[in-house]
Design a protein around this motif. Structure first.
Motif, PDB file in Angstrom:
ATOM      1  N   ALA A 130      -1.666  -5.697  -2.162  1.00 14.31           N
ATOM      2  CA  ALA A 130      -2.469  -6.725  -2.621  1.00 14.31           C
ATOM      3  C   ALA A 130      -1.699  -6.972  -4.072  1.00 14.31           C
ATOM      4  N   ALA A 131      -1.730  -5.513  -4.693  1.00 14.17           N
ATOM      5  CA  ALA A 131      -0.751  -5.279  -6.016  1.00 14.17           C
ATOM      6  C   ALA A 131       0.531  -5.569  -6.075  1.00 14.17           C
ATOM      7  N   HIS A 132       1.412  -6.060  -4.821  1.00 15.42           N
ATOM      8  CA  HIS A 132       2.397  -6.256  -4.174  1.00 15.42           C
ATOM      9  C   HIS A 132       2.744  -7.651  -3.661  1.00 15.42           C
ATOM     10  N   GLY A 133       2.152  -7.959  -3.828  1.00 15.21           N
ATOM     11  CA  GLY A 133       1.993  -9.728  -3.020  1.00 15.21           C
ATOM     12  C   GLY A 133       2.899  -9.313  -1.467  1.00 15.21           C
ATOM     13  N   VAL A 134       2.203  -8.632  -0.863  1.00 15.01           N
ATOM     14  CA  VAL A 134       2.542  -7.959   0.547  1.00 15.01           C
ATOM     15  C   VAL A 134       1.748  -8.057   1.975  1.00 15.01           C
ATOM     16  N   SER A 135       2.299  -8.471   2.847  1.00 20.62           N
ATOM     17  CA  SER A 135       1.382  -7.897   3.737  1.00 20.62           C
ATOM     18  C   SER A 135       0.734  -7.023   4.307  1.00 20.62           C
ATOM     19  N   ILE A 136       0.149  -6.160   4.814  1.00 26.76           N
ATOM     20  CA  ILE A 136      -0.585  -4.816   4.858  1.00 26.76           C
ATOM     21  C   ILE A 136       0.961  -3.912   5.977  1.00 26.76           C
ATOM     22  N   ALA A 137       1.196  -5.549   6.908  1.00 28.50           N
ATOM     23  CA  ALA A 137       2.284  -4.501   7.734  1.00 28.50           C
ATOM     24  C   ALA A 137       3.387  -4.359   6.902  1.00 28.50           C
ATOM     25  N   THR A 138       3.595  -4.709   5.623  1.00 32.07           N
ATOM     26  CA  THR A 138       4.938  -3.953   5.376  1.00 32.07           C
ATOM     27  C   THR A 138       4.444  -2.717   4.234  1.00 32.07           C
ATOM     28  N   THR A 139       3.279  -2.764   3.389  1.00 31.10           N
ATOM     29  CA  THR A 139       3.258  -1.620   2.998  1.00 31.10           C
ATOM     30  C   THR A 139       2.819  -0.147   4.227  1.00 31.10           C
ATOM     31  N   GLN A 140       2.416  -0.375   4.740  1.00 29.12           N
ATOM     32  CA  GLN A 140       1.893   0.624   6.496  1.00 29.12           C
ATOM     33  C   GLN A 140       3.678   0.928   7.197  1.00 29.12           C
ATOM     34  N   ARG A 141       4.774   0.104   6.571  1.00 24.44           N
ATOM     35  CA  ARG A 141       6.124   0.728   7.134  1.00 24.44           C
ATOM     36  C   ARG A 141       6.485   1.377   6.097  1.00 24.44           C
ATOM     37  N   ALA A 142       6.351   0.693   4.212  1.00 27.03           N
ATOM     38  CA  ALA A 142       6.592   1.754   3.738  1.00 27.03           C
ATOM     39  C   ALA A 142       6.491   2.965   3.353  1.00 27.03           C
ATOM     40  N   TYR A 143       4.416   2.978   3.215  1.00 25.56           N
ATOM     41  CA  TYR A 143       3.897   4.518   3.907  1.00 25.56           C
ATOM     42  C   TYR A 143       4.779   5.096   5.456  1.00 25.56           C
ATOM     43  N   ALA A 144       5.012   4.485   6.159  1.00 27.10           N
ATOM     44  CA  ALA A 144       6.173   5.156   7.595  1.00 27.10           C
ATOM     45  C   ALA A 144       7.386   5.636   6.903  1.00 27.10           C
ATOM     46  N   LEU A 145       7.484   5.112   6.307  1.00 28.16           N
ATOM     47  CA  LEU A 145       8.852   5.321   6.118  1.00 28.16           C
ATOM     48  C   LEU A 145       9.018   6.584   4.804  1.00 28.16           C
ATOM     49  N   LEU A 146       8.053   7.049   3.764  1.00 32.76           N
ATOM     50  CA  LEU A 146       7.840   7.866   3.538  1.00 32.76           C
ATOM     51  C   LEU A 146       6.902   9.321   4.055  1.00 32.76           C
ATOM     52  N   GLY A 147       6.644   8.446   5.279  1.00 31.90           N
ATOM     53  CA  GLY A 147       6.352   9.807   6.127  1.00 31.90           C
ATOM     54  C   GLY A 147       6.935  10.550   6.936  1.00 31.90           C
ATOM     55  N   PHE A 148       8.355   9.671   7.378  1.00 30.41           N
ATOM     56  CA  PHE A 148       9.326  10.425   8.302  1.00 30.41           C
ATOM     57  C   PHE A 148      10.063  11.466   7.165  1.00 30.41           C
ATOM     58  N   GLN A 149      10.301  10.755   5.685  1.00 30.36           N
ATOM     59  CA  GLN A 149      10.434  11.712   4.421  1.00 30.36           C
ATOM     60  C   GLN A 149       9.947  12.733   4.051  1.00 30.36           C
ATOM     61  N   GLY A 150       8.712  13.173   4.555  1.00 31.10           N
ATOM     62  CA  GLY A 150       7.810  14.321   4.349  1.00 31.10           C
ATOM     63  C   GLY A 150       7.220  14.348   3.336  1.00 31.10           C
ATOM     64  N   LEU A 151       7.118  13.269   2.675  1.00 33.85           N
ATOM     65  CA  LEU A 151       6.670  13.182   1.053  1.00 33.85           C
ATOM     66  C   LEU A 151       5.489  12.658   1.268  1.00 33.85           C
ATOM     67  N   VAL A 152       4.394  12.171   2.579  1.00 31.97           N
ATOM     68  CA  VAL A 152       3.380  11.568   2.241  1.00 31.97           C
ATOM     69  C   VAL A 152       2.430  12.097   3.841  1.00 31.97           C
ATOM     70  N   TYR A 153       1.216  12.394   4.226  1.00 33.75           N
ATOM     71  CA  TYR A 153       0.689  11.728   5.277  1.00 33.75           C
ATOM     72  C   TYR A 153      -0.240  11.397   5.384  1.00 33.75           C
ATOM     73  N   GLY A 154      -0.847  11.124   6.187  1.00 35.07           N
ATOM     74  CA  GLY A 154      -2.457  10.517   7.132  1.00 35.07           C
ATOM     75  C   GLY A 154      -2.908  11.268   7.063  1.00 35.07           C
ATOM     76  N   GLU A 155      -4.811  11.107   6.672  1.00 32.63           N
ATOM     77  CA  GLU A 155      -5.283  11.806   7.278  1.00 32.63           C
ATOM     78  C   GLU A 155      -6.738  10.877   7.528  1.00 32.63           C
ATOM     79  N   PRO A 156      -6.617  10.270   9.138  1.00 29.97           N
ATOM     80  CA  PRO A 156      -7.287   9.096   9.678  1.00 29.97           C
ATOM     81  C   PRO A 156      -8.958   9.052   9.190  1.00 29.97           C
ATOM     82  N   GLY A 157      -9.417   7.814   8.440  1.00 28.17           N
ATOM     83  CA  GLY A 157     -10.359   6.821   7.686  1.00 28.17           C
ATOM     84  C   GLY A 157     -10.834   7.953   6.835  1.00 28.17           C
ATOM     85  N   GLN A 158      -9.056   8.741   5.971  1.00 32.41           N
ATOM     86  CA  GLN A 158      -9.317   9.189   4.512  1.00 32.41           C
ATOM     87  C   GLN A 158      -8.195   8.076   3.822  1.00 32.41           C
ATOM     88  N   GLY A 159      -7.259   7.979   4.384  1.00 26.34           N
ATOM     89  CA  GLY A 159      -6.185   8.055   3.161  1.00 26.34           C
ATOM     90  C   GLY A 159      -5.152   8.280   3.754  1.00 26.34           C
TER      91      GLY A 159
END
Length: 78
Positions: A37-66
């Motif tokens: 919503a903040a960037h005016g893009v699809s959820i799939a686009t934000t999923q790809r952004a977070y996936a890239l950051l995860g691959f780079q070791g910058l972020v991690y996901g906790e299922p059900g938490q964020g």
């Protein structure tokens, strides 16, 4: 702008905020929906952004938490 460029731009913006200390380790990042919503893009686009950051070791996901900034993220961007 195509979605490839958009997800990379979003990821690069978050990575820059991590590198300069605006987003310290352990910070809960916006949900996929909030980021989309903040960037005016699809959820799939934000999923790809977070996936890239995860691959780079910058972020991690906790299922059900964020998605969180990883503890070693500052070192990974240096």
């Amino acid at each position: 702008m195509n979605s490839l460029q958009t997800y990379r731009q979003i990821a690069d913006g978050i990575a820059a905020r991590i590198a300069n200390g605006d987003l310290p380790a352990g910070t809960l990042l916006p949900s996929y929906q909030q980021l989309a919503a903040a960037h005016g893009v699809s959820i799939a686009t934000t999923q790809r952004a977070y996936a890239l950051l995860g691959f780079q070791g910058l972020v991690y996901g906790e299922p059900g938490q964020g998605v969180y900034v990883a503890d070693h993220a500052a070192a990974a961007t240096a």
